[in-house]
Design a protein around this motif. Structure first.
Motif, short mmCIF file in Angstrom:
data_model
loop_
_atom_site.label_atom_id
_atom_site.label_comp_id
_atom_site.label_asym_id
_atom_site.label_seq_id
_atom_site.Cartn_x
_atom_site.Cartn_y
_atom_site.Cartn_z
N GLU A 137 0.83 -1.21 0.00
CA GLU A 137 0.00 0.00 0.00
C GLU A 137 0.86 1.26 0.00
O GLU A 137 0.58 2.22 -0.73
CB GLU A 137 -0.93 0.00 1.20
CG GLU A 137 -1.90 1.18 1.18
CD GLU A 137 -3.08 1.00 2.11
OE1 GLU A 137 -4.11 1.64 1.87
OE2 GLU A 137 -2.97 0.21 3.09
N GLN A 138 1.92 1.25 0.78
CA GLN A 138 2.82 2.40 0.80
C GLN A 138 3.47 2.62 -0.56
O GLN A 138 3.63 3.76 -1.01
CB GLN A 138 3.89 2.20 1.88
CG GLN A 138 3.35 2.28 3.30
CD GLN A 138 4.31 1.72 4.34
OE1 GLN A 138 5.38 1.21 4.01
NE2 GLN A 138 3.92 1.82 5.60
N SER A 139 3.82 1.53 -1.23
CA SER A 139 4.45 1.65 -2.55
C SER A 139 3.49 2.26 -3.57
O SER A 139 3.89 3.05 -4.42
CB SER A 139 4.94 0.29 -3.04
OG SER A 139 3.87 -0.53 -3.50
N ILE A 140 2.22 1.89 -3.47
CA ILE A 140 1.21 2.46 -4.37
C ILE A 140 1.07 3.96 -4.12
O ILE A 140 1.01 4.76 -5.06
CB ILE A 140 -0.15 1.75 -4.18
CG1 ILE A 140 -0.06 0.30 -4.65
CG2 ILE A 140 -1.25 2.48 -4.94
CD1 ILE A 140 -1.26 -0.56 -4.27
N LEU A 141 1.03 4.33 -2.86
CA LEU A 141 0.94 5.75 -2.51
C LEU A 141 2.16 6.52 -3.01
O LEU A 141 2.07 7.72 -3.32
CB LEU A 141 0.80 5.91 -0.99
CG LEU A 141 -0.51 5.37 -0.40
CD1 LEU A 141 -0.46 5.42 1.12
CD2 LEU A 141 -1.71 6.15 -0.92
N GLY A 142 3.29 5.83 -3.12
CA GLY A 142 4.50 6.46 -3.61
C GLY A 142 4.61 6.53 -5.12
O GLY A 142 5.43 7.28 -5.65
N GLY A 143 3.79 5.74 -5.82
CA GLY A 143 3.81 5.84 -7.29
C GLY A 143 3.90 4.55 -8.06
O GLY A 143 3.99 4.56 -9.29
N VAL A 144 3.89 3.40 -7.38
CA VAL A 144 3.91 2.12 -8.10
C VAL A 144 2.62 1.97 -8.93
O VAL A 144 1.53 2.26 -8.45
CB VAL A 144 4.06 0.94 -7.10
CG1 VAL A 144 3.61 -0.37 -7.71
CG2 VAL A 144 5.51 0.84 -6.64
N ASP A 145 2.77 1.53 -10.17
CA ASP A 145 1.64 1.45 -11.11
C ASP A 145 1.04 0.05 -11.23
O ASP A 145 -0.09 -0.11 -11.69
CB ASP A 145 2.10 1.84 -12.52
CG ASP A 145 2.71 3.22 -12.56
OD1 ASP A 145 2.00 4.18 -12.25
OD2 ASP A 145 3.90 3.34 -12.93
#
Length: 212
Positions: free
Chosen positions: A30-38
């Motif tokens: 979830e943190q990675s998605i918030l950071g920009g993971v597509d």
């Protein structure tokens, strides 16, 4: 960089519980998605089918929340049960040409890892939606690969195919720009995010380098 209309994803996280080094892999995702993971791939090579399914269902709750595609590594039964966005397979897994004939996967994403140049000409490449170029640089995360492509190898592949290319293998903040310039449409990372103290920040910084 030019974004492929057929594969509009630039930062691709490959995640497993083990690679998160004791952190909650769902929180890391979830943190990675918030950071920009597509886009995210769940890769659990040693998990039982039951364990893989449980993890996949929990992760899909998160990816669905943010409308992020979830790819399942190799395990087609798990992919079908959770209705994932697709699957990713390597040379020792079921081939893309066989998978594409399955009803569930006819309109799903199929990724295919390339280890030899001659694979660019085979039927599996033709039916795949993107090619995983692995590894660009040697990595301890994946030790069963054959070719270390390097930037020159990636550039050569780029000159030989129009397929979207996802580069993976020891890619981090210091080399991600070079990988994109060499011809990758997207970069896939594991340790650069999973092992980071702050996964959201790590993803954000990687995405910024990709977009430069």
């Amino acid at each position: 960089m030019t974004i492929s209309p057929s594969f509009p994803y630039q930062l691709y996280l490959v995640i497993s519980e083990k690679d998160c080094l004791g952190k909650d892999f769902l929180k890391v995702a979830e943190q990675s998605i918030l950071g920009g993971v597509d886009i995210i791939q769940l890769r659990e090579k040693k998990a039982s089918t039951e364990d893989f399914l449980v993890k996949a269902l929990k992760l899909k709750d998160i990816t669905d929340k943010y409308n992020i595609p979830l790819i399942i590594n190799d395990h087609c039964k798990v992919a079908e049960k959770i209705n994932s966005a697709g699957v990713h397979v390597g040379n020792n897994d079921r081939s893309p040409s066989v998978l594409r004939d399955q009803q569930f996967l006819q309109d799903k994403i199929i990724g295919y890892s390339i280890e030899y140049l001659h694979q660019l000409e085979n039927e599996h490449t033709k039916v795949s939606d993107y090619l995983g170029i692995s590894p660009i640089f040697r990595t301890d995360t994946k030790k069963d690969t054959v070719t270390e492509w390097g930037l020159d190898g990636l550039s050569q592949i780029r000159s030989l195919t129009d397929k979207p290319l996802v580069a993976i293998g020891n890619i981090n903040l210091s080399n991600v720009s070079s990988v994109i310039k060499a011809g990758a449409d997207a970069v896939a990372v594991i340790s650069a995010i999973c092992a980071a103290e702050n996964p959201e920040k790590a993803a954000f910084e990687l995405k910024n380098q990709i977009l430069k």
